[in-house]
Design an enzyme around this catalytic site. Structure first.
Site, PDB file in Angstrom:
ATOM      1  N   PRO B 220      24.897 -36.247  49.335  1.00  0.00           N
ATOM      2  CA  PRO B 220      23.461 -36.172  48.655  1.00  0.00           C
ATOM      3  C   PRO B 220      23.643 -35.708  46.819  1.00  0.00           C
ATOM      4  CG  PRO B 220      23.777 -34.068  48.746  1.00  0.00           C
ATOM      5  CD  PRO B 220      24.879 -34.617  49.315  1.00  0.00           C
ATOM      6  N   CYS B 221      24.100 -36.754  46.019  1.00  0.00           N
ATOM      7  CA  CYS B 221      24.511 -36.848  44.466  1.00  0.00           C
ATOM      8  C   CYS B 221      22.973 -36.927  43.670  1.00  0.00           C
ATOM      9  CB  CYS B 221      24.698 -37.974  44.131  1.00  0.00           C
ATOM     10  SG  CYS B 221      23.794 -39.565  45.211  1.00  0.00           S
ATOM     11  N   HIS B 222      21.584 -37.006  45.189  1.00  0.00           N
ATOM     12  CA  HIS B 222      20.102 -36.700  44.422  1.00  0.00           C
ATOM     13  C   HIS B 222      20.020 -35.136  43.773  1.00  0.00           C
ATOM     14  CE1 HIS B 222      20.148 -36.266  48.168  1.00  0.00           C
ATOM     15  NE2 HIS B 222      18.965 -35.217  47.968  1.00  0.00           N
TER      16      HIS B 222
END
Lengths: 175, 322
Positions: B220-222
């Site tokens: 989850p780089c968001h």
């Protein structure tokens, strides 16, 4: 997904496909390369095979196609026919007297089979040695079942003629 | 009757078929009938049967130079190689647009936003050497279904087996693994990830590594943003997708001119590895850089991540207004 792993296909069919190719090719190295290629192709196409497909017949069809292309692509055909085979096969263990006769008859038989036209030869080996159905042979050769039947019949007729005048081993119990 | 008589010639094909065991029942009967009367054809039938038996016996004898065992060993090695290189993929429709999911024998190897056309040829898979990709309609379906649930807010975890082979370096891999450990609903900064992997000054490199994340959403780089609270970037310039993914997880954002930012003052806050979550005004938290903080949009998310309410500022008694 859900079908058996391709390893199982290799375990179940590799030896037979290799021997089939070994029987129809002139050199052991050809059978080695073609059987490798057949299974690599099989691996790639395996996922697209319907789950109820006959995997054995499918592998025979791949091997047969590869072999036919192999024969076609180069002038290997002539080379294959010109290759003198020196095969040392074990006999069926029919006793010392029958043994020589068996080996002699078998050598003649192999020469006759080698000399058959390609489709007759493949149909004959698939039917008589690997016991494939005519439907499966037809699929392998891309022809009708009637043609497959005719190929095998013609091949057998020639084989029968080719063995004329040669002593044949008789079974112990006549049928 | 001589073998060359017309009835012998007529029966000859059926006789051969009978010898092979392939004559139809009426034909076999005709042959039987004929050979009862014709000694020459009887001999011929017996001889043809002997030939048939000889042919069949070939199948039971070994072939010359049988190397099937060694060949199979080679084959298994080559298949293992092929299996390592083999991937399947499919482009799926999602609320975020066309998404390609690719998997190897080890797990999901690529999640990729594609242009609106959904053309698989636009995928980076086609620029990677040494792999063999085939499109497959079912292989990634289970992942896709979970992804839909996730995007609908009905699932908080994507417990997929992952194959990090598209990580360009050990560094990127470390960044991806640290990012994968961020809890659902949390937000932190690139600086925080840099500290997590023991490279506190590599903030820009961390941002670059996440920009090229081969496994967005599931890694989850968001949830990783700039030190200023700005969302900065996502999969190139897809800030809107980052905002939507954060919104699914209960993280609110605000639009400033040329910028989208989280609302730091409206988020529950955790300093370093503190086991408690606080109000953003607790102690000196508001003065700490984002590189030392993890933020949550809701108390539920903070508690789901295993954090307890701070006993000083009591966020459980004085929750932030929604």
């Amino acid at each position: 997904m859900g079908r058996e792993a391709f390893e199982v296909v290799v375990a179940n069919h590799h030896a037979e496909i290799y021997r089939y190719l070994r029987r129809v090719t002139a050199r052991a190295s050809e059978a080695e390369d073609l059987s490798q290629e057949a299974f690599l192709r099989g691996f790639r196409a395996y996922r697209t095979l319907p789950p109820d497909a006959n995997v054995r017949a499918w592998m025979f069809a791949i091997a047969t196609n590869l072999y036919r292309n192999h024969i076609r692509t180069e002038s290997r055909r002539r080379a294959a026919h010109a290759t003198v085979r020196s095969r040392s096969r074990e006999n069926d263990g029919e006793g010392p007297e029958g043994e020589a006769m068996f080996n002699e008859a078998k050598a003649v038989l192999e020469r006759v089979i080698e000399g058959l036209p390609l489709r007759q030869r493949l149909a004959f080996v698939l039917r008589k040695i690997h016991d494939l159905s005519y439907e499966e042979i037809a699929r392998s050769l891309g022809c009708s079942q009637e043609s497959a039947r005719a190929h095998v019949f013609q091949a057998f007729r020639k084989v029968r003629q080719g063995l004329d005048g040669h002593a044949l081993p008789r079974p112990e119990v006549p049928v | 009757m001589s073998p060359s008589s017309s009835s012998c010639r007529q029966i000859a094909p059926d006789l051969l078929r009978a010898a092979m065991g392939e004559a139809s029942p009426p034909a076999a009967e005709r042959v039987e009938e004929h050979v009862r009367r014709c000694a020459a054809c009887r001999d011929e039938l017996h001889r043809s049967r002997d030939v048939d038996r000889l042919v069949t016996s070939l199948g039971r004898t070994p072939v010359a130079e049988d190397r099937s065992h060694a060949v199979r060993g080679d084959l298994e090695w080559r298949l293992a190689e092929l299996r390592r290189r083999a991937m399947t993929c499919r482009v799926w429709n999602s609320p975020l647009g066309p998404i390609l999911i690719a998997r190897s024998d080890r797990g999901v190897v690529l999640v990729e936003y594609l242009p609106r056309s959904g053309d698989v040829r636009a995928s980076r898979l086609h620029r990677v050497h040494g792999i063999e990709v085939v499109e497959d309609t079912t292989d990634t379906e289970a992942f896709y279904q979970q992804l839909l649930e996730y995007l609908a807010g009905e699932r908080t975890r994507l417990a997929w087996p992952l194959d990090f082979r598209f990580a360009a370096s050990d560094f990127q891999r470390e960044v991806l693994e640290a990012t994968a450990a961020l809890p659902y609903g949390a937000v932190t900064s690139y600086g925080r990830i840099a500290r997590e992997i023991g490279r506190p000054s590599a903030v820009r490199a961390v941002a670059q590594a996440l920009r090229r994340n081969p496994l967005p959403i599931v890694v989850p780089c968001h949830r990783v943003i700039g030190g200023s609270g700005s969302l900065t970037g996502y999969a190139g310039s897809k800030i809107d997708l980052k905002e939507r993914l954060l919104a699914v997880e209960g993280v609110r954002t605000a639009h400033a001119p040329r910028d989208v930012r989280i609302l730091r003052a409206a988020m529950y806050t955790v300093a370093d590895r503190d086991p408690e979550y606080c109000l953003p005004t607790c102690g000196s938290l508001s003065t700490l850089p984002l590189a030392r903080l993890t933020l949550f949009g809701t108390r539920e998310r903070a508690e789901a991540a295993g954090l307890a309410p701070c006993t000083t500022c009591r966020p459980d008694l004085h929750p932030l207004s929604a």
